[in-house]
Write an enzyme that holds these catalytic residues in place. Structure first.
Site, PDB file in Angstrom:
ATOM      1  N   GLY A  92       0.792  -1.221   0.000  1.00  0.00           N
ATOM      2  CA  GLY A  92       0.000   0.000   0.000  1.00  0.00           C
ATOM      3  C   GLY A  92       0.824   1.271   0.000  1.00  0.00           C
ATOM      4  N   SER A  93       0.282   2.276   0.662  1.00  0.00           N
ATOM      5  CA  SER A  93       0.828   3.635   0.611  1.00  0.00           C
ATOM      6  C   SER A  93       2.248   3.713   1.141  1.00  0.00           C
ATOM      7  CB  SER A  93      -0.066   4.535   1.449  1.00  0.00           C
ATOM      8  OG  SER A  93       0.610   5.725   1.787  1.00  0.00           O
ATOM      9  N   SER A  94       2.970   4.718   0.636  1.00  0.00           N
ATOM     10  CA  SER A  94       4.321   4.958   1.128  1.00  0.00           C
ATOM     11  C   SER A  94       4.305   5.689   2.467  1.00  0.00           C
ATOM     12  CB  SER A  94       5.113   5.751   0.099  1.00  0.00           C
ATOM     13  OG  SER A  94       4.406   6.926  -0.247  1.00  0.00           O
TER      14      SER A  94
END
Lengths: 433, 141
Positions: B62-64
């Site tokens: 998912g997101s950084s």
């Protein structure tokens, strides 16, 4: 004892030769590089990170010791992993701020604390004065940061990372707030993962057996493929029509949300894949998966799994941030109409494109219909939505994936037309043919 | 007792109870950093907290924002006390580094097959050693 090979200038930074902030930055890069198992660092002159967003913790320090001290403390902890407060110097290399929090211009739209909105504005000035370009968008490639093929970058924001690697052919891993903070002060990042050419070949072949043409279908394809391949590298072939920027922006954001895809190839379209063979490089016998009618429906149902109520309160467009073309598409559908009573519509776009929308008259069309064009943030990042929102409709697979988990709302996913219909009628009538 | 050997990601030694998932974890949008609870809608650990546990998982997705959310969990006192994972990525490496808890990867046996939730783990990341005491042995002991 360090296993990474450092150059003399890197060693000098680690020893404090360029001041305490650079020393902390290099210390973090060494710990991070060794955790990865990297052999060395690589030079970068293109950093996209996240430093400006206010938090209750920064606000508390700002109240006690002044705004500057609050922001120095925030940068030390969240961008350098240092509990010792160090004064943040000017950045050393080209550094851009990605999506952040909303500013005071949105105060009338949501229940965000006035103090936090003001702290965001103060942070813009603080970091701007230190050479960080406040692009304030998840799509830096829309407002001038378009790296060249082969360029080593240190970017975060998963939808931008996948775009940078796949569509532009530049090289970045999915960095974080701390590693981009350290890169901004040193011009260095671990040489690992997608920086190495041999790690950029495809790992999976995806046979696309249904036509993929419009925005919604590119989102569904990305959402399905990401969930299956997780963080591997899919190579797509089959019935996709020639995509434009907005479709690959949506596809990549979806694939990096359901899985962790940071790179893909579309032979004939993306720059490192003239053919399927080149995209796969030395890899043979890779796993093949099929995307057909059944898989398309699975993706759709997964994306709509939180939605029960057809009465919609809030329509969210612009994740990742809309292009001017997307704003124009929405404006045309809204022109001369009014939103349903009790329904709110926000269109998210970089501030630089908002300026363009104002100039072209699109903002006026959207506002006359009762909608708003907003910049700098989004509901998932800011947790800010119109008061009392329970059910959201969006044309973004990424937002439909994250918003229910982050804020507890229900989310409908569909096409732009489905979303505008919901805005005008207050009722969701989307579905899959 | 089962002994696994791997590679240090973050040094240090710790012991504690394992929380195991075969599903990758999202940081931003996947956990509540104030409580260490998994919030991802369709995740098998949804509603459970890793606070003070040794988190055994395949890796990050998912997101950084992954690292910053585990970083915030540490500041809130809700981070895992150790991490054992299979697949190295920048998200999980940086996340482990800023969590400041011992972390190990590249183990000689699949930790997701050997370790179950509730097992007692002793890990020495500097030596790359994970000792697993099964829940059944513990209840007999």
């Amino acid at each position: 004892m360090a296993n990474m090979k450092l150059t003399d200038s890197e060693k000098a930074m680690l020893d404090g030769g360029e001041g305490p902030a650079v020393q902390k930055a290099m210390d973090l890069l060494v710990r991070y590089g060794e955790a990865l198992g990297a052999e060395r660092l690589v030079d970068t002159n293109n950093v996209c990170g996240a430093a400006t967003a206010p938090s209750p913790w920064k606000l508390e320090i700002a109240k006690k010791r002044g705004v500057e001290q609050g922001l120095h403390a925030g940068f030390s902890e969240m961008n350098l992993d240092s509990d010792e407060v160090i004064e943040m110097p000017r950045v050393k290399v080209y550094t851009c701020q990605l999506i952040q929090q909303f500013g005071p211009d949105t105060a009338s739209l949501h229940e965000g604390s006035r103090e936090m909105l003001e702290l965001q504005k103060q942070a813009d000035s603080f970091f701007g004065a230190r050479g960080m370009h406040i692009m304030a968008t998840c799509t830096p490639y829309q407002v001038g940061n378009v790296p060249v093929k082969g360029e080593h970058c240190a970017w975060m924001e998963s939808s931008a990372v996948i775009y940078c690697n796949s569509v532009l052919g530049a090289r970045t891993n999915a960095e974080g707030t701390e590693s981009t903070g350290a890169a901004s002060l040193t011009g260095k990042i671990p040489y690992w993962g997608y920086h190495l050419p041999e790690n950029r070949f495809g790992t999976h072949l995806v046979d696309v057996d249904v036509p993929v043409d419009d925005m919604m279908d590119w989102g569904l394809l990305g959402y399905y493929v990401g969930e299956i391949v997780q963080d591997e590298i899919p190579v797509l072939r089959g019935q996709m029509s020639q995509p434009e920027l907005i479709k690959l922006k949506h596809f990549g954001a979806a694939a990096s949300s359901s899985g962790g895809v940071e790179m893909y190839h579309i032979p004939g379209v993306t720059p490192e894949a003239p053919t399927v063979e080149v995209a796969l490089g030395p890899r043979r016998g890779v796993q093949t998966l099929t995307y057909g009618k059944r898989e398309r429906r699975i993706a759709y149902e997964n994306l709509n799994s939180t939605a029960k109520d057809r009465k919609v309160d809030f329509i969210m467009l612009g994740c990742p941030h809309d292009t001017i073309e997307q704003i124009w598409q929405a404006a045309r559908l809204l022109e001369g109409k009014r939103l349903h009573a009790g329904t709110e519509l926000w269109i998210h776009t970089p501030r630089a494109l908002r300026e363009l929308a104002d100039r072209c008259g699109y903002t006026k069309i959207v506002e006359e219909a009762g909608g708003h064009i907003v910049s700098d943030s989004c509901p998932a990042i800011s947790r800010m939505m119109p008061r009392g929102t329970r059910v959201v409709a969006t044309d973004s697979a990424k937002q439909a994936h994250y918003l229910p988990a982050i804020t507890g709302v229900q989310a409908w996913f569909g096409s732009l037309q489905n979303c505008i219909d919901a805005a005008l009628t207050g009722t969701w009538s989307g579905g899959l043919d | 007792m089962i002994v696994l050997h791997g590679r240090k990601v973050v040094g240090g030694a710790v012991q504690g109870e394992a929380l195991v998932t075969t599903q990758t974890i999202s940081g931003w949008g996947g956990i509540d950093p104030q409580t260490g609870t998994i919030i991802e809608m369709r995740h098998e650990l949804r509603g459970q907290s890793f606070k003070g546990k040794i988190l055994v998982f395949p890796g990050a997705k998912g997101s950084s924002g992954w690292s910053s959310f585990f970083h915030r969990a540490r500041l809130a006192g809700a981070a895992p006390s150790g991490m054992i994972f299979k697949k190295m990525t920048t998200k999980v490496a940086l996340g482990a580094v800023v969590t400041h808890a011992p972390a190990i990867t590249d183990l000689d046996q699949d930790p997701l097959k050997v370790i179950e939730t509730g097992d007692w783990i002793e890990m020495d990341a500097d030596q790359g050693i994970v000792k697993v005491m099964k829940r059944q042995e513990r209840s007999r002991g």
